[in-house]
Design a protein around this motif. Sequence first.
Motif, PDB file in Angstrom:
ATOM      1  N   TRP A 198       0.841  -1.200   0.000  1.00 28.92           N
ATOM      2  CA  TRP A 198       0.000   0.000   0.000  1.00 28.92           C
ATOM      3  C   TRP A 198       0.874   1.248   0.000  1.00 28.92           C
ATOM      4  O   TRP A 198       0.656   2.171  -0.761  1.00 28.92           O
ATOM      5  CB  TRP A 198      -0.872  -0.058   1.238  1.00 28.92           C
ATOM      6  N   TRP A 199       1.879   1.287   0.848  1.00 28.16           N
ATOM      7  CA  TRP A 199       2.756   2.445   0.941  1.00 28.16           C
ATOM      8  C   TRP A 199       3.566   2.637  -0.331  1.00 28.16           C
ATOM      9  O   TRP A 199       3.708   3.757  -0.818  1.00 28.16           O
ATOM     10  CB  TRP A 199       3.701   2.299   2.127  1.00 28.16           C
ATOM     11  N   VAL A 200       4.112   1.580  -0.883  1.00 29.35           N
ATOM     12  CA  VAL A 200       4.916   1.688  -2.095  1.00 29.35           C
ATOM     13  C   VAL A 200       4.062   2.184  -3.253  1.00 29.35           C
ATOM     14  O   VAL A 200       4.460   3.093  -3.986  1.00 29.35           O
ATOM     15  CB  VAL A 200       5.576   0.330  -2.434  1.00 29.35           C
ATOM     16  N   LEU A 201       2.885   1.615  -3.432  1.00 24.97           N
ATOM     17  CA  LEU A 201       2.011   2.046  -4.507  1.00 24.97           C
ATOM     18  C   LEU A 201       1.582   3.496  -4.325  1.00 24.97           C
ATOM     19  O   LEU A 201       1.558   4.271  -5.284  1.00 24.97           O
ATOM     20  CB  LEU A 201       0.785   1.140  -4.596  1.00 24.97           C
ATOM     21  N   GLY A 202       1.241   3.874  -3.108  1.00 21.22           N
ATOM     22  CA  GLY A 202       0.848   5.257  -2.844  1.00 21.22           C
ATOM     23  C   GLY A 202       1.969   6.243  -3.105  1.00 21.22           C
ATOM     24  O   GLY A 202       1.773   7.300  -3.712  1.00 21.22           O
ATOM     25  N   ALA A 203       3.182   5.893  -2.666  1.00 24.72           N
ATOM     26  CA  ALA A 203       4.333   6.773  -2.889  1.00 24.72           C
ATOM     27  C   ALA A 203       4.646   6.886  -4.378  1.00 24.72           C
ATOM     28  O   ALA A 203       4.908   7.985  -4.883  1.00 24.72           O
ATOM     29  CB  ALA A 203       5.542   6.248  -2.128  1.00 24.72           C
ATOM     30  N   LEU A 204       4.619   5.774  -5.104  1.00 24.84           N
ATOM     31  CA  LEU A 204       4.880   5.814  -6.549  1.00 24.84           C
ATOM     32  C   LEU A 204       3.822   6.632  -7.285  1.00 24.84           C
ATOM     33  O   LEU A 204       4.142   7.358  -8.234  1.00 24.84           O
ATOM     34  CB  LEU A 204       4.947   4.395  -7.113  1.00 24.84           C
ATOM     35  N   SER A 205       2.584   6.525  -6.847  1.00 26.96           N
ATOM     36  CA  SER A 205       1.509   7.293  -7.459  1.00 26.96           C
ATOM     37  C   SER A 205       1.736   8.793  -7.275  1.00 26.96           C
ATOM     38  O   SER A 205       1.581   9.587  -8.204  1.00 26.96           O
ATOM     39  CB  SER A 205       0.175   6.879  -6.851  1.00 26.96           C
ATOM     40  N   ARG A 206       2.124   9.195  -6.070  1.00 26.67           N
ATOM     41  CA  ARG A 206       2.375  10.619  -5.805  1.00 26.67           C
ATOM     42  C   ARG A 206       3.593  11.132  -6.580  1.00 26.67           C
ATOM     43  O   ARG A 206       3.589  12.248  -7.100  1.00 26.67           O
ATOM     44  CB  ARG A 206       2.583  10.844  -4.306  1.00 26.67           C
ATOM     45  N   ILE A 207       4.637  10.330  -6.675  1.00 28.25           N
ATOM     46  CA  ILE A 207       5.830  10.719  -7.434  1.00 28.25           C
ATOM     47  C   ILE A 207       5.494  10.871  -8.911  1.00 28.25           C
ATOM     48  O   ILE A 207       5.909  11.828  -9.569  1.00 28.25           O
ATOM     49  CB  ILE A 207       6.967   9.687  -7.226  1.00 28.25           C
ATOM     50  N   ALA A 208       4.724   9.948  -9.449  1.00 35.90           N
ATOM     51  CA  ALA A 208       4.324  10.019 -10.854  1.00 35.90           C
ATOM     52  C   ALA A 208       3.483  11.263 -11.124  1.00 35.90           C
ATOM     53  O   ALA A 208       3.636  11.904 -12.172  1.00 35.90           O
ATOM     54  CB  ALA A 208       3.544   8.766 -11.238  1.00 35.90           C
ATOM     55  N   GLN A 209       2.624  11.632 -10.188  1.00 38.92           N
ATOM     56  CA  GLN A 209       1.815  12.838 -10.368  1.00 38.92           C
ATOM     57  C   GLN A 209       2.685  14.087 -10.389  1.00 38.92           C
ATOM     58  O   GLN A 209       2.472  14.985 -11.196  1.00 38.92           O
ATOM     59  CB  GLN A 209       0.785  12.958  -9.256  1.00 38.92           C
ATOM     60  N   ARG A 210       3.668  14.149  -9.510  1.00 36.87           N
ATOM     61  CA  ARG A 210       4.546  15.331  -9.461  1.00 36.87           C
ATOM     62  C   ARG A 210       5.369  15.479 -10.727  1.00 36.87           C
ATOM     63  O   ARG A 210       5.500  16.557 -11.274  1.00 36.87           O
ATOM     64  CB  ARG A 210       5.479  15.246  -8.250  1.00 36.87           C
ATOM     65  N   PHE A 211       5.965  14.377 -11.172  1.00 38.04           N
ATOM     66  CA  PHE A 211       6.793  14.435 -12.365  1.00 38.04           C
ATOM     67  C   PHE A 211       5.946  14.595 -13.624  1.00 38.04           C
ATOM     68  O   PHE A 211       6.389  15.161 -14.598  1.00 38.04           O
ATOM     69  CB  PHE A 211       7.707  13.214 -12.476  1.00 38.04           C
ATOM     70  N   GLY A 212       4.738  14.101 -13.605  1.00 39.35           N
ATOM     71  CA  GLY A 212       3.845  14.214 -14.758  1.00 39.35           C
ATOM     72  C   GLY A 212       3.408  15.646 -15.003  1.00 39.35           C
ATOM     73  O   GLY A 212       3.207  16.062 -16.128  1.00 39.35           O
ATOM     74  N   ARG A 213       3.283  16.437 -13.965  1.00 41.01           N
ATOM     75  CA  ARG A 213       2.872  17.840 -14.106  1.00 41.01           C
ATOM     76  C   ARG A 213       3.970  18.696 -14.703  1.00 41.01           C
ATOM     77  O   ARG A 213       3.711  19.660 -15.390  1.00 41.01           O
ATOM     78  CB  ARG A 213       2.482  18.409 -12.746  1.00 41.01           C
ATOM     79  N   GLY A 214       5.220  18.368 -14.389  1.00 42.93           N
ATOM     80  CA  GLY A 214       6.349  19.196 -14.842  1.00 42.93           C
ATOM     81  C   GLY A 214       6.739  18.960 -16.293  1.00 42.93           C
ATOM     82  O   GLY A 214       7.425  19.758 -16.895  1.00 42.93           O
ATOM     83  N   TRP A 215       6.270  17.885 -16.897  1.00 44.72           N
ATOM     84  CA  TRP A 215       6.685  17.577 -18.276  1.00 44.72           C
ATOM     85  C   TRP A 215       5.676  18.006 -19.264  1.00 44.72           C
ATOM     86  O   TRP A 215       4.659  18.076 -19.425  1.00 44.72           O
ATOM     87  CB  TRP A 215       6.969  16.089 -18.435  1.00 44.72           C
TER      88      TRP A 215
END
Length: 120
Positions: free
Chosen positions: A103-120
């Motif tokens: 749960w934690w790994v998936l949640g953290a990866l989801s948040r990281i993907a959202q942050r990097f997805g906005r900047g590109w």
Amino acid sequence: MSVRLAKGVRLLAGGHGSIMDLEMWIYLAKIAGALAGALISLVYLLPHTHREASSRFFIGVVSGLVFGGAVGTALAERFGIVGMLSAPEQMLMGSAAASLSAWWVLGALSRIAQRFGRGW
């Protein structure tokens, strides 16, 4: 034939308190641990959408059910408590830990993907 449940406790095959009862308790502990790990994680890392919540919950429960036995054994050996826990207790611990981690790994990866997805 007997099965060792915990230090000094044995379960005899056949009759009341049979091996089937032990297997039932192990499966119930596996399910309870997987659900508990997923629900506890929800408190610490709240999802943004219903879709994220359902996918993270499903992956947490499945991870707890699949990897619960191996994680429980590894944790019991790591902490040196192998002979002190019954098989259902070890399964409960392992399933909850596996579910919580997924749960934690998936949640953290989801948040990281959202942050990097906005900047590109």
